[in-house]
Design an enzyme around this catalytic site. Structure first.
Site, mmCIF file in Angstrom:
data_model
loop_
_atom_site.group_PDB
_atom_site.id
_atom_site.type_symbol
_atom_site.label_atom_id
_atom_site.label_comp_id
_atom_site.label_asym_id
_atom_site.label_seq_id
_atom_site.Cartn_x
_atom_site.Cartn_y
_atom_site.Cartn_z
ATOM 1 C CE LYS A 35 -0.381 -0.349 5.041
ATOM 2 N NZ LYS A 35 -1.218 -0.845 6.153
ATOM 3 C CE1 TYR A 244 12.874 31.794 5.717
ATOM 4 C CE2 TYR A 244 12.992 29.421 5.420
ATOM 5 C CZ TYR A 244 12.768 30.680 4.913
ATOM 6 O OH TYR A 244 12.444 30.836 3.594
HETATM 7 C C1 LIG Z 1 -0.497 -1.827 6.831
HETATM 8 C C2 LIG Z 1 -1.127 -3.125 7.186
HETATM 9 C C3 LIG Z 1 -0.353 -4.295 7.242
HETATM 10 C C4 LIG Z 1 1.151 -4.280 7.176
HETATM 11 O O1 LIG Z 1 1.623 -3.841 8.432
HETATM 12 P P1 LIG Z 1 3.179 -3.693 8.783
HETATM 13 O O2 LIG Z 1 3.176 -3.299 10.210
HETATM 14 O O3 LIG Z 1 3.698 -2.634 7.889
HETATM 15 O O4 LIG Z 1 3.816 -5.008 8.528
HETATM 16 C C5 LIG Z 1 -1.012 -5.504 7.413
HETATM 17 N N1 LIG Z 1 -2.358 -5.552 7.574
HETATM 18 C C6 LIG Z 1 -3.137 -4.438 7.567
HETATM 19 C C7 LIG Z 1 -4.593 -4.560 7.752
HETATM 20 C C8 LIG Z 1 -2.543 -3.188 7.392
HETATM 21 O O5 LIG Z 1 -3.306 -2.090 7.393
#
Ligand SMILES: *Cc1c(COP(=O)(O)O)cnc(C)c1O
Length: 349
Positions: A35, A244
C-alpha cells in the site's frame, strides 16, 4: 544534479521478504503489503522484485492502488484491498480482478449484489475498532458469508510492535473465538505479528514495514539510502546565525554546508537543530531550521569539502531519523518526496 539521490535496494526488499517468510511454517503463505506506493518506495518495481522473490499475494489499502500493482504483475497474483468494496469501486474490482476485504454489513451487501461470485475476503474487528465486522455482526452473518466461500478471514493487531502488550493475547483469543470453526484461510499477523511467533501466523501473514527495512523487524536489511548534494559552503563567524528565525547562532567560527532537501522532500521540520547527517562515517549536525528545500549542516570538523551528505544510510536508519523527529519509520518512508532522483539498486555496495 541538485536534487537528493534516493537509492532503493530491491535485493534487500526481496531478502527481507524471504527472511520473514522463513519465520513461519511451510504451510503458511507470506503475502506482501504494498500500500501507499510500497511505503513510498515505488510500487511497480517493488512489487516485481517481491514477485520474483516468490510473493504471490499482495495487499493494497484502496482499490485505486490495485491498478499499478496489476499493471506491474500481470494477471496471475492475487491483489487484495483492505478498504474493501467502497461505493464506486465495483468496476475497478471487477476489471482488475481485485479481492476486496469486506469490512461492514454495507460492504457485504454491496459486494454480493454488485459482483455475485466475485472473490472476496472478510475483515473482523478483534478490538482495534478501526475496520471490520464486530463480533455480534459476524455472529449474525457468518453462515451467510461463509456460504459464499471467502478467500480470507482476517483481523489486525493494534499493538504488535510491543510483543508483551496484553492486547496481543486478547486479540488472538478474540480471533480464535470468532474463527476457530471456519474452514476459510485465516490471517492475523503483519510484520509485528510474524515476529511474535507461530501462534499468530494462521494461514497467511501480511508483512509490510519489515520488507522495507523498518522496525519492529530489527534483523531487516536496510533498503533505502538518501544522499543530499551540497549546494554551497560558507564560513560563518562567531555570533552569526544560520537559517530561518535565527534558531542557531555560531559560538565559534563554523563551516556550514547548505544541502538540497527540506520538508517538501519529507524531511520533517521537527529535526531542526537535532538530527545529524553523515560524511562517510562522520556525523555532521544540522544547524538551525530545516527549510522547504534546504538544510544547513556543520562540516567544520571534516578534513575535506563534501559533495553530498547522507541522511539515510548505514549510520542512520529510517527509524533512527524517526526517533529524532518524534515519529515512526513508517512515516519517514511514506513521506519521502517526489523530487528525489530515484535509483533502484540490486545488491549493496
Ligand atoms: C499496513 C497493514 C499491514 C502491514 O503492516 P506492517 O506493520 O507494515 O507489517 C497488514 N495488515 C493491515 C490490515 C494493514 O493495514
Amino acid at each position: 544534479m541538485s536534487t537528493g539521490r534516493l537509492t532503493i535496494d530491491l535485493d534487500a526488499v526481496a531478502a527481507n521478504w524471504r527472511a520473514l517468510d522463513a519465520k513461519s511454517d511451510q504451510g503458511v503463505q507470506t503475502a506482501a503489503v504494498v500500500k501507499a506506493d510500497a511505503y513510498g518506495l515505488g510500487v511497480g518495481k517493488v512489487a516485481r522484485a517481491l514477485a520474483a522473490a516468490g510473493a504471490r499475494r499482495f495487499f493494497v489499502a484502496v482499490a485505486e492502488e490495485g491498478a499499478a500493482v496489476r499493471e506491474a504483475l500481470g494477471p496471475g497474483p492475487e491483489i487484495s484491498v483492505f478498504a474493501g468494496h467502497m461505493s464506486g469501486d465495483t468496476d475497478m474490482i471487477h476489471d482488475l480482478g481485485l479481492v476486496p476485504m469486506l469490512n461492514s454489513v454495507d460492504q457485504l451487501t454491496r459486494h454480493f449484489e454488485a459482483l455475485p461470485g466475485h472473490p472476496f475476503g472478510v475483515q473482523l474487528d478483534t478490538g482495534m475498532n478501526r475496520l471490520g465486522l464486530e463480533p455480534a455482526e459476524w455472529a449474525a452473518l457468518r453462515e451467510l458469508v461463509l456460504a459464499q466461500g471467502p478467500r480470507l478471514v482476517m483481523s489486525h493487531l493494534a499493538c504488535a510492535d510491543e510483543p508483551t502488550h496484553l492486547m496481543n493475547r486478547q486479540q488472538l483469543d478474540a480471533f480464535h473465538e470468532m474463527t476457530d470453526d471456519v474452514d476459510a484461510p485465516r490471517s492475523l499477523a503483519a510484520t509485528g505479528g510474524i515476529l511474535m511467533g507461530p501462534d499468530y501466523h494462521f494461514d497467511l501473514t501480511r508483512p509490510g514495514i519489515g520488507l522495507y527495512g523498518g522496525l519492529p523487524f530489527d534483523k531487516a536489511q536496510p533498503v533505502v539510502s538518501l544522499d543530499l548534494p551540497v549546494v554551497q559552503i560558507r564560513d560563518v563567524a562567531a555570533g552569526e546565525s544560520v537559517g530561518y528565525s535565527n534558531t542557531w547562532i555560531a559560538e565559534h567560527p563554523t563551516r556550514v554546508a547548505t544541502v538540497s532537501g527540506g520538508y517538501a522532500d519529507g524531511l520533517a521540520r521537527h529535526v531542526s537543530n537535532k538530527a545529524v547527517m553523515f560524511h562517510q562515517d562522520t556525523p555532521c549536525p544540522i544547524l538551525g531550521r530545516v527549510s522547504m528545500d534546504l538544510i544547513c549542516v556543520d562540516v567544520t570538523h571534516l578534513s575535506e569539502t563534501p559533495k553530498a551528505l547522507t541522511i539515510l544510510g548505514d549510520h542512520q536508519s529510517v527509524d533512527d531519523l524517526a526517533d529524532v523527529a518524534g515519529t515512526i519509520g513508517y512515516e519517514v518512508l511514506t513521506q519521502l518526496g517526489a523530487r528525489y532522483a530515484r535509483y533502484y539498486a540490486r545488491g549493496r555496495g
